[in-house]
Scaffold this motif. Sequence first.
Motif, short mmCIF file in Angstrom:
data_model
loop_
_atom_site.label_atom_id
_atom_site.label_comp_id
_atom_site.label_asym_id
_atom_site.label_seq_id
_atom_site.Cartn_x
_atom_site.Cartn_y
_atom_site.Cartn_z
N THR A 37 -9.75 22.49 10.48
CA THR A 37 -11.09 23.06 10.42
C THR A 37 -11.10 24.27 9.49
N LEU A 38 -10.09 25.12 9.62
CA LEU A 38 -9.99 26.29 8.75
C LEU A 38 -9.82 25.87 7.29
N LEU A 39 -8.98 24.87 7.06
CA LEU A 39 -8.78 24.36 5.70
C LEU A 39 -10.08 23.83 5.11
N GLU A 40 -10.83 23.09 5.91
CA GLU A 40 -12.10 22.55 5.43
C GLU A 40 -13.08 23.67 5.09
N LYS A 41 -13.17 24.67 5.96
CA LYS A 41 -14.12 25.76 5.71
C LYS A 41 -13.71 26.60 4.51
N VAL A 42 -12.42 26.85 4.35
CA VAL A 42 -11.96 27.62 3.21
C VAL A 42 -12.19 26.85 1.92
N SER A 43 -11.89 25.55 1.93
CA SER A 43 -12.10 24.76 0.71
C SER A 43 -13.58 24.65 0.36
N ARG A 44 -14.44 24.51 1.35
CA ARG A 44 -15.88 24.47 1.07
C ARG A 44 -16.37 25.81 0.54
N SER A 45 -15.84 26.91 1.08
CA SER A 45 -16.23 28.24 0.62
C SER A 45 -15.79 28.47 -0.82
N ILE A 46 -14.56 28.10 -1.14
CA ILE A 46 -14.06 28.27 -2.50
C ILE A 46 -14.84 27.38 -3.46
N SER A 47 -15.15 26.17 -3.03
CA SER A 47 -15.95 25.27 -3.86
C SER A 47 -17.32 25.86 -4.12
N TYR A 48 -17.94 26.44 -3.10
CA TYR A 48 -19.26 27.07 -3.27
C TYR A 48 -19.17 28.23 -4.25
N LEU A 49 -18.15 29.08 -4.10
CA LEU A 49 -18.00 30.21 -5.01
C LEU A 49 -17.79 29.75 -6.45
N PHE A 50 -16.94 28.74 -6.62
CA PHE A 50 -16.68 28.22 -7.96
C PHE A 50 -17.96 27.66 -8.57
N ASN A 51 -18.73 26.92 -7.79
CA ASN A 51 -19.99 26.37 -8.29
C ASN A 51 -20.97 27.48 -8.67
N MET A 52 -21.03 28.53 -7.85
CA MET A 52 -21.93 29.64 -8.16
C MET A 52 -21.51 30.35 -9.45
N ILE A 53 -20.21 30.50 -9.66
CA ILE A 53 -19.73 31.14 -10.88
C ILE A 53 -20.08 30.28 -12.09
N VAL A 54 -19.86 28.99 -12.01
CA VAL A 54 -20.16 28.09 -13.12
C VAL A 54 -21.66 28.09 -13.43
N VAL A 55 -22.49 28.01 -12.40
CA VAL A 55 -23.95 28.01 -12.61
C VAL A 55 -24.39 29.34 -13.22
N THR A 56 -23.83 30.44 -12.75
CA THR A 56 -24.19 31.75 -13.29
C THR A 56 -23.79 31.87 -14.76
N LEU A 57 -22.58 31.41 -15.09
CA LEU A 57 -22.15 31.46 -16.49
C LEU A 57 -23.02 30.58 -17.38
N LEU A 58 -23.33 29.38 -16.92
CA LEU A 58 -24.18 28.49 -17.72
C LEU A 58 -25.58 29.08 -17.90
N PHE A 59 -26.13 29.66 -16.84
CA PHE A 59 -27.44 30.29 -16.92
C PHE A 59 -27.41 31.46 -17.90
N SER A 60 -26.34 32.25 -17.87
CA SER A 60 -26.20 33.37 -18.80
C SER A 60 -26.10 32.87 -20.24
#
Length: 122
Positions: A30-53
């Motif tokens: 459960t911890l592994l799933e939550k950490v991987s989903r959190s990291i995936s969300y952060l990575f996606n937010m960084i990519v979207v922010t960079l593309l938007f910029s």
Amino acid sequence: MSKDLAKNIGELNGSVKSYVQAKVDLAKLTLLEKVSRSISYLFNMIVVTLLFSLVIGFGAAAFAVWYGQTYHNYFEGVLIAGGFLIIVAVGFLLFRKKIVTNSVISNFSEILFEEDEQEKES
């Protein structure tokens, strides 16, 4: 009778150990799933922010070139585009808490407390 009791206690001890190990494994997964989903969300937010910029930056550059070609004054085009970028940056700074913080907190809380909500509904 005492042999049966000792045998039952031994089996119970083995069952409890197996149960505890299964619960620990479930917690790890459960911890592994939550950490991987959190990291995936952060990575996606960084990519979207960079593309938007990049889109905003290239749009400002394209505007500056268009303005310079149309009105034969590239300096004014760059100043107008720079002013627009400053206005966007100030707007982002003023509303960053509403835009970024609330979004991140709500998404992380959804990821972290998803299982708890599913258990309550059952």
